[in-house]
Design a protein around this motif. Structure first.
Motif, PDB file in Angstrom:
ATOM      1  N   MET B  89       0.873  -1.164   0.000  1.00 49.02           N
ATOM      2  CA  MET B  89       0.000   0.000   0.000  1.00 49.02           C
ATOM      3  C   MET B  89       0.910   1.214   0.000  1.00 49.02           C
ATOM      4  O   MET B  89       1.839   1.288   0.812  1.00 49.02           O
ATOM      5  N   TYR B  90       0.679   2.146  -0.908  1.00 49.54           N
ATOM      6  CA  TYR B  90       1.498   3.343  -0.997  1.00 49.54           C
ATOM      7  C   TYR B  90       0.661   4.547  -0.565  1.00 49.54           C
ATOM      8  O   TYR B  90      -0.409   4.808  -1.115  1.00 49.54           O
ATOM      9  N   PHE B  91       1.182   5.257   0.428  1.00 48.51           N
ATOM     10  CA  PHE B  91       0.488   6.424   0.961  1.00 48.51           C
ATOM     11  C   PHE B  91       1.242   7.691   0.596  1.00 48.51           C
ATOM     12  O   PHE B  91       2.451   7.786   0.781  1.00 48.51           O
ATOM     13  N   CYS B  92       0.493   8.664   0.133  1.00 47.67           N
ATOM     14  CA  CYS B  92       1.008  10.011  -0.067  1.00 47.67           C
ATOM     15  C   CYS B  92       0.604  10.845   1.143  1.00 47.67           C
ATOM     16  O   CYS B  92      -0.448  10.604   1.755  1.00 47.67           O
ATOM     17  N   ALA B  93       1.435  11.805   1.516  1.00 51.45           N
ATOM     18  CA  ALA B  93       1.090  12.714   2.606  1.00 51.45           C
ATOM     19  C   ALA B  93       1.593  14.104   2.241  1.00 51.45           C
ATOM     20  O   ALA B  93       2.540  14.255   1.464  1.00 51.45           O
ATOM     21  N   SER B  94       0.952  15.110   2.819  1.00 52.88           N
ATOM     22  CA  SER B  94       1.436  16.472   2.620  1.00 52.88           C
ATOM     23  C   SER B  94       1.370  17.221   3.940  1.00 52.88           C
ATOM     24  O   SER B  94       0.598  16.874   4.839  1.00 52.88           O
ATOM     25  N   GLY B  95       2.220  18.243   4.044  1.00 48.22           N
ATOM     26  CA  GLY B  95       2.266  19.062   5.244  1.00 48.22           C
ATOM     27  C   GLY B  95       2.529  20.507   4.867  1.00 48.22           C
ATOM     28  O   GLY B  95       3.126  20.793   3.831  1.00 48.22           O
ATOM     29  N   GLY B  96       2.067  21.402   5.756  1.00 49.65           N
ATOM     30  CA  GLY B  96       2.168  22.811   5.422  1.00 49.65           C
ATOM     31  C   GLY B  96       3.476  23.454   5.811  1.00 49.65           C
ATOM     32  O   GLY B  96       3.930  24.400   5.181  1.00 49.65           O
ATOM     33  N   LYS B  97       4.090  22.906   6.879  1.00 49.14           N
ATOM     34  CA  LYS B  97       5.282  23.561   7.390  1.00 49.14           C
ATOM     35  C   LYS B  97       6.340  22.526   7.700  1.00 49.14           C
ATOM     36  O   LYS B  97       6.040  21.363   7.940  1.00 49.14           O
ATOM     37  N   ARG B  98       7.579  22.945   7.757  1.00 45.39           N
ATOM     38  CA  ARG B  98       8.683  22.043   7.968  1.00 45.39           C
ATOM     39  C   ARG B  98       8.755  21.610   9.433  1.00 45.39           C
ATOM     40  O   ARG B  98       8.405  22.339  10.333  1.00 45.39           O
ATOM     41  N   GLY B  99       9.210  20.366   9.622  1.00 48.79           N
ATOM     42  CA  GLY B  99       9.581  19.915  10.962  1.00 48.79           C
ATOM     43  C   GLY B  99       8.432  19.853  11.934  1.00 48.79           C
ATOM     44  O   GLY B  99       7.336  19.456  11.604  1.00 48.79           O
ATOM     45  N   GLY B 100       8.670  20.280  13.148  1.00 53.95           N
ATOM     46  CA  GLY B 100       7.736  19.968  14.219  1.00 53.95           C
ATOM     47  C   GLY B 100       6.570  20.890  14.356  1.00 53.95           C
ATOM     48  O   GLY B 100       5.833  20.797  15.335  1.00 53.95           O
ATOM     49  N   THR B 101       6.351  21.817  13.421  1.00 54.18           N
ATOM     50  CA  THR B 101       5.267  22.763  13.615  1.00 54.18           C
ATOM     51  C   THR B 101       3.990  22.373  12.882  1.00 54.18           C
ATOM     52  O   THR B 101       2.989  23.060  12.986  1.00 54.18           O
ATOM     53  N   ASP B 102       4.010  21.276  12.164  1.00 54.62           N
ATOM     54  CA  ASP B 102       2.817  20.888  11.439  1.00 54.62           C
ATOM     55  C   ASP B 102       2.760  19.371  11.327  1.00 54.62           C
ATOM     56  O   ASP B 102       3.773  18.692  11.413  1.00 54.62           O
ATOM     57  N   THR B 103       1.571  18.882  11.136  1.00 50.68           N
ATOM     58  CA  THR B 103       1.406  17.451  10.999  1.00 50.68           C
ATOM     59  C   THR B 103       1.383  17.079   9.531  1.00 50.68           C
ATOM     60  O   THR B 103       1.352  17.942   8.654  1.00 50.68           O
ATOM     61  N   GLN B 104       1.412  15.810   9.253  1.00 51.52           N
ATOM     62  CA  GLN B 104       1.297  15.304   7.895  1.00 51.52           C
ATOM     63  C   GLN B 104      -0.089  14.709   7.715  1.00 51.52           C
ATOM     64  O   GLN B 104      -0.565  13.945   8.554  1.00 51.52           O
ATOM     65  N   TYR B 105      -0.704  15.036   6.604  1.00 54.55           N
ATOM     66  CA  TYR B 105      -2.047  14.559   6.293  1.00 54.55           C
ATOM     67  C   TYR B 105      -1.915  13.503   5.199  1.00 54.55           C
ATOM     68  O   TYR B 105      -1.303  13.749   4.160  1.00 54.55           O
ATOM     69  N   PHE B 106      -2.522  12.355   5.457  1.00 55.47           N
ATOM     70  CA  PHE B 106      -2.336  11.202   4.581  1.00 55.47           C
ATOM     71  C   PHE B 106      -3.484  11.037   3.596  1.00 55.47           C
ATOM     72  O   PHE B 106      -4.648  11.326   3.910  1.00 55.47           O
ATOM     73  N   GLY B 107      -3.150  10.541   2.423  1.00 55.98           N
ATOM     74  CA  GLY B 107      -4.157  10.114   1.472  1.00 55.98           C
ATOM     75  C   GLY B 107      -4.667   8.730   1.812  1.00 55.98           C
ATOM     76  O   GLY B 107      -4.141   8.076   2.723  1.00 55.98           O
ATOM     77  N   PRO B 108      -5.669   8.242   1.062  1.00 56.26           N
ATOM     78  CA  PRO B 108      -6.277   6.946   1.352  1.00 56.26           C
ATOM     79  C   PRO B 108      -5.425   5.762   0.914  1.00 56.26           C
ATOM     80  O   PRO B 108      -5.692   4.637   1.293  1.00 56.26           O
ATOM     81  N   GLY B 109      -4.397   6.032   0.114  1.00 55.14           N
ATOM     82  CA  GLY B 109      -3.507   4.959  -0.315  1.00 55.14           C
ATOM     83  C   GLY B 109      -3.853   4.381  -1.671  1.00 55.14           C
ATOM     84  O   GLY B 109      -4.994   4.435  -2.123  1.00 55.14           O
TER      85      GLY B 109
END
Lengths: 108, 115
Positions: B89-109
């Motif tokens: 299963m391959y998941f894509c994720a995106s985040g708004g800011k670098r490092g510890g100030t933002d989380t990563q939001y995942f796609g459904p895969g």
């Protein structure tokens, strides 16, 4: 190297009973810790992160640097809590390092 | 609420064939990631991408893998010559800011099956 250990692959708990999902990590610095949840047929979602120190859906997790643990707890389990739970770590760089996950089943 | 989307949801291919997995990150995010999960194993980091270049990659991400952001909205993962062990299963994720100030939001895969 960063490593996250979730010792329980499966955990079954009766509805209304307390839940504790264990997570231990190994890293020499001060990492950021997360819990992600994956409900059946849904995507990975952030449940909580240690820096926010908040309670989400009744779950809390405290970072214990002495024991290098970040256990997830809920005092009274609900049926909708049944899901796969992943502990994850991040330090400095952006990548998340995940544990192997714990499948939580709440018995009605 | 905006979400990361991935297509296709399931891809079946023959060993040796090229596959392209597609992702549309959340529109104002700047950091993009690919992870994979082999059945029964943990989610593993493959690559992170920022400012049109790879910022970090894992040992898994060898010369058979490449990523691209071809048009400012899509983020693709290409596997040049698939192997049986690429089934995952391959998941894509995106985040708004670098490092510890933002989380990563995942796609459904995307479930990739290599035969």
């Amino acid at each position: 190297a960063q490593r996250v250990t979730q010792p329980e692959k499966l955990l079954s708990v009766f509805k209304g009973a307390p839940v504790e999902l264990k997570c231990n990590y190994s890293y020499s610095g001060s990492p950021e810790l997360f819990w992600y949840v994956q409900y059946s047929r849904q995507r990975l979602q952030l449940l909580l992160r240690h820096i926010s120190r908040e309670s989400i859906k009744g779950f809390t997790a405290d970072l214990n640097k002495g024991e290098t643990s970040f256990h997830l707890k809920k005092p009274f389990a609900q049926e909708e809590d049944s899901a796969m739970y992943y502990c994850a770590l991040r330090f400095g760089n952006e990548k998340l390092t995940f544990g192997t996950g714990t499948r939580l089943t709440i018995i009605p | 609420e905006p979400e990361v989307t991935q297509t296709p949801s399931h891809q079946v291919t023959q060993m040796g064939q090229e596959v392209i997995l597609r992702c549309v990150p959340i529109s104002n995010h700047l950091y993009f990631y690919w992870y994979r999960q082999i059945l029964g194993q943990k989610v593993e980091f493959l690559v992170s991408f920022y400012n049109n270049e790879i910022s970090e990659k894992s040992e898994i991400f060898d010369d058979q893998f490449s990523v691209e952001r071809p048009d400012g909205s899509n983020f693709t993962l290409k596997i040049r010559s698939t192997k049986l062990e690429d089934s995952a299963m391959y998941f894509c994720a995106s985040g708004g800011k670098r490092g510890g100030t933002d989380t990563q939001y995942f796609g459904p895969g995307t479930r990739l099956t290599v035969l």
